[in-house]
Design an enzyme around this catalytic site. Structure first.
Site, PDB file in Angstrom:
ATOM      1  N   GLY A   1       5.237   1.581   9.032  1.00 21.36           N
ATOM      2  CA  GLY A   1       5.175   0.153   8.721  1.00 21.36           C
ATOM      3  C   GLY A   1       3.729  -0.302   8.575  1.00 21.36           C
ATOM      4  O   GLY A   1       2.876   0.070   9.373  1.00 21.36           O
TER       5      GLY A   1
ATOM      6  N   ARG B   1       7.592   5.859   4.621  1.00 24.92           N
ATOM      7  CA  ARG B   1       8.112   6.776   5.643  1.00 24.92           C
ATOM      8  C   ARG B   1       8.720   7.924   4.837  1.00 24.92           C
ATOM      9  O   ARG B   1       9.668   7.715   4.099  1.00 24.92           O
ATOM     10  CB  ARG B   1       9.156   6.075   6.517  1.00 24.92           C
ATOM     11  CG  ARG B   1       8.552   4.931   7.341  1.00 24.92           C
ATOM     12  CD  ARG B   1       9.561   4.357   8.338  1.00 24.92           C
ATOM     13  NE  ARG B   1       8.901   3.437   9.272  1.00 24.92           N
ATOM     14  CZ  ARG B   1       8.986   2.111   9.210  1.00 24.92           C
ATOM     15  NH1 ARG B   1       9.705   1.538   8.267  1.00 24.92           N
ATOM     16  NH2 ARG B   1       8.356   1.353  10.096  1.00 24.92           N
TER      17      ARG B   1
ATOM     18  N   ASP C   1       4.000   6.034  15.870  1.00 31.97           N
ATOM     19  CA  ASP C   1       4.496   7.280  16.467  1.00 31.97           C
ATOM     20  C   ASP C   1       5.100   8.243  15.448  1.00 31.97           C
ATOM     21  O   ASP C   1       4.927   9.455  15.562  1.00 31.97           O
ATOM     22  CB  ASP C   1       5.459   7.002  17.636  1.00 31.97           C
ATOM     23  CG  ASP C   1       6.598   6.091  17.254  1.00 31.97           C
ATOM     24  OD1 ASP C   1       6.617   5.598  16.103  1.00 31.97           O
ATOM     25  OD2 ASP C   1       7.479   5.867  18.098  1.00 31.97           O
TER      26      ASP C   1
ATOM     27  N   THR D   1       0.007  -0.135  14.143  1.00 34.23           N
ATOM     28  CA  THR D   1       1.396  -0.631  14.176  1.00 34.23           C
ATOM     29  C   THR D   1       1.405  -1.945  14.935  1.00 34.23           C
ATOM     30  O   THR D   1       0.678  -2.088  15.925  1.00 34.23           O
ATOM     31  CB  THR D   1       2.358   0.367  14.865  1.00 34.23           C
ATOM     32  OG1 THR D   1       3.589  -0.315  15.180  1.00 34.23           O
ATOM     33  CG2 THR D   1       1.812   0.948  16.150  1.00 34.23           C
TER      34      THR D   1
ATOM     35  N   ASP E   1       3.643  -2.907  16.785  1.00 32.52           N
ATOM     36  CA  ASP E   1       4.492  -2.774  17.982  1.00 32.52           C
ATOM     37  C   ASP E   1       3.751  -2.592  19.310  1.00 32.52           C
ATOM     38  O   ASP E   1       4.323  -2.802  20.369  1.00 32.52           O
ATOM     39  CB  ASP E   1       5.466  -1.604  17.814  1.00 32.52           C
ATOM     40  CG  ASP E   1       6.498  -1.868  16.730  1.00 32.52           C
ATOM     41  OD1 ASP E   1       6.604  -3.021  16.291  1.00 32.52           O
ATOM     42  OD2 ASP E   1       7.182  -0.916  16.331  1.00 32.52           O
TER      43      ASP E   1
ATOM     44  N   ASP F   1       3.077   0.144  20.847  1.00 31.12           N
ATOM     45  CA  ASP F   1       3.939   1.011  21.651  1.00 31.12           C
ATOM     46  C   ASP F   1       3.399   2.440  21.757  1.00 31.12           C
ATOM     47  O   ASP F   1       4.173   3.373  21.949  1.00 31.12           O
ATOM     48  CB  ASP F   1       5.359   1.043  21.049  1.00 31.12           C
ATOM     49  CG  ASP F   1       5.363   1.523  19.609  1.00 31.12           C
ATOM     50  OD1 ASP F   1       4.285   1.663  19.007  1.00 31.12           O
ATOM     51  OD2 ASP F   1       6.472   1.762  19.071  1.00 31.12           O
TER      52      ASP F   1
ATOM     53  N   ARG G   1      11.319  -2.548  17.660  1.00 28.74           N
ATOM     54  CA  ARG G   1      12.594  -1.821  17.807  1.00 28.74           C
ATOM     55  C   ARG G   1      12.821  -1.326  19.230  1.00 28.74           C
ATOM     56  O   ARG G   1      13.856  -1.504  19.820  1.00 28.74           O
ATOM     57  CB  ARG G   1      12.571  -0.608  16.879  1.00 28.74           C
ATOM     58  CG  ARG G   1      13.565  -0.655  15.780  1.00 28.74           C
ATOM     59  CD  ARG G   1      13.438   0.576  14.946  1.00 28.74           C
ATOM     60  NE  ARG G   1      12.052   0.929  14.690  1.00 28.74           N
ATOM     61  CZ  ARG G   1      11.579   1.332  13.537  1.00 28.74           C
ATOM     62  NH1 ARG G   1      12.386   1.407  12.521  1.00 28.74           N
ATOM     63  NH2 ARG G   1      10.318   1.667  13.383  1.00 28.74           N
TER      64      ARG G   1
HETATM   65  O1  F6P Z   1       7.189  -0.271  13.567  1.00 33.43           O
HETATM   66  C1  F6P Z   1       6.851  -1.493  13.011  1.00 33.43           C
HETATM   67  C2  F6P Z   1       8.063  -2.293  12.689  1.00 33.43           C
HETATM   68  O2  F6P Z   1       7.649  -3.523  12.143  1.00 33.43           O
HETATM   69  C3  F6P Z   1       9.049  -2.521  13.834  1.00 33.43           C
HETATM   70  O3  F6P Z   1       8.658  -3.544  14.710  1.00 33.43           O
HETATM   71  C4  F6P Z   1      10.309  -2.837  13.086  1.00 33.43           C
HETATM   72  O4  F6P Z   1      11.434  -2.552  13.880  1.00 33.43           O
HETATM   73  C5  F6P Z   1      10.217  -1.923  11.905  1.00 33.43           C
HETATM   74  O5  F6P Z   1       8.845  -1.641  11.710  1.00 33.43           O
HETATM   75  C6  F6P Z   1      10.790  -2.483  10.637  1.00 33.43           C
HETATM   76  O6  F6P Z   1      10.666  -1.522   9.641  1.00 33.43           O
HETATM   77  P1  F6P Z   1      10.937  -1.795   8.104  1.00 33.43           P
HETATM   78  O7  F6P Z   1       9.801  -2.603   7.556  1.00 33.43           O
HETATM   79  O8  F6P Z   1      10.988  -0.442   7.490  1.00 33.43           O
HETATM   80  O9  F6P Z   1      12.220  -2.551   8.021  1.00 33.43           O
END
Ligand code: F6P
Length: 327
Positions: A15, A76, A107, A130, A132, A134, A176
């Protein structure tokens, strides 16, 4: 300085996060400063497999420090999870004479990096990017500060309506598996309660907070819900609350990708600049397989495996004071 390190590739993966551009700039400019060539790899690991690689110089990264998203784009990549995909990626690096890598991501990015750096002889450094927050081995990841500022700004606006109409608002935030955004913004916005993925508190606890809030005549009725919590989505929680307290009018706002966009905060720009420079300097010193982070305002390094598997813990003090302050 390592003898063979003269072409360093940089990519962003997973992300996007505000400040990734500042990190790209820091990597490219440090390469320039140390007389090393820099190569941008587009769309993360996908671009490594598809040979989307372009040389970048100090001027290629002008005026990106303040921009959100990532000029290198991100993805990804399922193909990078296969041996064939990683082999193709390695061959493309060889074709471009790239002999060092800086990977900016979370991660998932470092899980790929850990495998790749074991399979092939290319030194790799990771930079945590990120929203997050995390990752073990750094107090903050790039993008977290900006994302939390966006959330707080949004909640300040929502609060105007919440108070004017005496409504309860459920605000769903990202993360998440991590409640870091939710908890920090709960304290910063004076939320009535917060629902976190790391906690297994039953819905009855939230009911009790609502009853207490009413008894104490609280006008700020904002409940922050982290996605990925065990009770359910903000919409599901709102339905259950409505069934229990039909007299309370409630609304749901899902902030979604608003949280990932916009110009990076000053803190994220500085963090990204420090980590980007440190990653290049580590490569030039012959390091590999490490994530560079910031702990107690000092640059630190941690093997990928520990950064991924180490348990980030909820900030217990923030959790405690969020309860104290919502009395
Ligand atoms: O890991 C970053 C993040 O923004 C999370 O907080 C979220 O759950 C996820 O990516 C959303 O991913 P996408 O943009 O692929 O929907």
């Amino acid at each position: 300085m390592s003898k063979t390190m003269n072409n360093i590739g940089v990519l962003t993966s997973g992300g996007d996060a505000p400040g990734m551009n500042a990190a790209i700039r820091a990597v490219v400019r440090s390469c320039s400063f140390y007389g090393v060539s820099a190569f941008g790899i587009y769309e993360g690991y996908k671009g490594m497999i598809e040979n989307q690689i372009t040389e970048l110089d100090a001027r290629s990264v002008k005026s990106i420090l303040q921009r959100g998203g990532t000029i290198l784009k991100s993805s990804r990549s399922p193909d990078f999870k296969t041996v064939k995909g990683r082999k193709t990626a390695y061959e493309n690096l060889k074709k471009n004479d790239i002999n060092g890598l800086v990977l900016i991501g979370g991660d998932g990015t470092f899980t790929g990096a850990k495998i790749f750096s074991k399979e092939f002889d290319i030194p790799v450094m990771g930079v945590p990017g990120t929203i997050d927050n995390d990752l073990f081995g750094t107090d903050y990841t790039i993008g977290f500060d900006t994302a939390t500022n966006v959330v707080v700004e949004c909640i300040d606006k929502i609060r105007d309506t919440a108070e004017s109409h005496n409504r309860l608002f459920f605000v769903e935030v990202m993360g998440r598996d991590s409640g870091a955004i939710a908890l920090r913004t709960a304290v910063a916005s004076g939320a009535l309660d917060v629902v976190l993925p790391e906690e297994t508190a039953p819905l009855e606890d939230l009911f009790a907070e609502l009853v207490k809030g009413e008894a104490n005549q609280k006008t700020n009725k904002i409940v922050i819900v982290a996605e990925g919590n065990a009770i359910g989505s903000s919409l599901e929680i709102a339905e259950k609350v409505k069934a229990k307290f039909p007299h309370i009018e409630s609304k749901v706002t899902i902030l979604g990708h608003l949280q990932r966009g916009g110009p990076p905060s000053c803190a994220d720009r500085v963090l990204a600049s420090r980590l980007g420079v440190a990653a290049v300097e580590a490569l030039l010193k012959g390091e590999s397989g490490l994530m560079v982070g910031l702990i107690n305002d000092q640059i630190s390094y941690l093997p990928f495996a520990e950064a991924i598997n180490g348990k980030t813990r909820l900030n217990e003090e923030l959790l405690r004071i969020s309860k104290v302050l919502s009395v």
